[in-house]
Design a protein around this motif. Structure first.
Motif, short mmCIF file in Angstrom:
data_model
loop_
_atom_site.label_atom_id
_atom_site.label_comp_id
_atom_site.label_asym_id
_atom_site.label_seq_id
_atom_site.Cartn_x
_atom_site.Cartn_y
_atom_site.Cartn_z
N PHE A 91 0.83 -1.19 0.00
CA PHE A 91 0.00 0.00 0.00
C PHE A 91 0.86 1.24 0.00
CE2 PHE A 91 -4.17 -1.74 0.52
CZ PHE A 91 -3.99 -2.93 1.20
N PHE A 104 -4.96 5.86 2.07
CA PHE A 104 -4.29 4.74 1.43
C PHE A 104 -4.79 4.53 0.01
CE2 PHE A 104 -1.91 2.43 4.73
CZ PHE A 104 -2.34 3.09 5.86
N GLY A 105 -3.90 4.00 -0.82
CA GLY A 105 -4.35 3.50 -2.12
C GLY A 105 -5.02 2.15 -1.93
N ALA A 106 -5.50 1.60 -3.03
CA ALA A 106 -6.22 0.32 -2.96
C ALA A 106 -5.28 -0.88 -2.84
CB ALA A 106 -7.12 0.16 -4.17
#
Lengths: 114, 116
Positions: A91, A104-106
């Motif tokens: 992440f 956060f990104g995925a």
């Protein structure tokens, strides 16, 4: 508003290959912090690195390296000579001094095959 | 081990029941965060404590959710009248007081909640 995009959902490589995980971020702040975390199958998020917005120096730590480019709002992560133990979800995250939440990104699921 | 700990690690409950999770941060960390992570997604921020004060809450934190940190050490997250949509991993993180490493958050192993 802050946003983190990890366009690669899954990556599969063979052991010893190099692999780069991409991260693109959006923020209106001039001061911010970027992070990478590793989440192995056990589930615990492991802190890997923090980079301050005013420090564009790239960093290397063993087989890991990070390339921070403000001009393209990217903070990419490269694993050199990947190993099976590198298999995890990675992440990228962003935080701003005036916000207490970390965005956060995925995540990118990396599978390293022997 | 002096990392962040969470209890329980897994919880299965029936819809409508109340559940409570506990988080023990790293001892010298005065800042504590709760996140929720659903399958295939990154963690989403729920709430933040500095010492015993709850300073920020996400819109994700509905009125069925309440968090406390009564003595500025451990924290609890309670979900009342659980719904199936509450099924997720609940993560706790802590960070040190303001200073060089204050923006680094260290995560616990999480509590996986399953609502049946």
């Amino acid at each position: 508003a802050q946003k983190v995009t990890q366009a690669q959902t899954e990556i599969s490589v063979v052991e010893k290959e190099d692999v780069t995980l991409d991260c693109v971020y959006e923020t209106r702040d001039t001061t911010y912090y970027l992070f990478w975390y590793k989440q192995p199958p056990s589930g615990e998020l492991v802190f890997l690195i923090r980079r301050n917005s005013f420090d564009e120096q790239n960093e290397i730590s063993g087989r890991y390296s990070w390339n921070f480019q403000k001009s393209t709002s990217s903070f990419n992560f490269t694993i050199t000579a990947s190993q099976v133990v590198d298999s995890a979800v990675y992440f990228c995250a962003l935080s701003e001094p005036n916000n207490n939440d970390m965005r956060f990104g995925a995540g990118t699921r990396l599978t390293v095959k022997p | 081990d002096t990392g962040v700990s969470q209890d329980p690690r897994h919880k299965i409950t029936k819809r409508g029941q109340n559940v409570t999770f506990r988080c023990d941060p790293i001892s010298e960390h005065n800042r504590l965060y709760w996140y929720r992570q659903t399958l295939g997604q990154g963690p989403e921020f729920l709430t933040y404590f500095q010492n015993e004060a709850q300073l920020e809450k996400s819109r994700l934190l509905s009125d069925r959710f309440s968090a406390e940190r009564p003595k500025g050490s451990f924290s609890t997250l309670e979900i009342q009248r659980t719904e199936q949509g509450d099924s997720a991993m609940y993560l706790c993180a802590s960070s040190p007081p303001l200073g060089g490493r204050s923006y680094e958050q260290y995560f616990g192993p999480g509590t996986r909640l399953t609502v049946t």
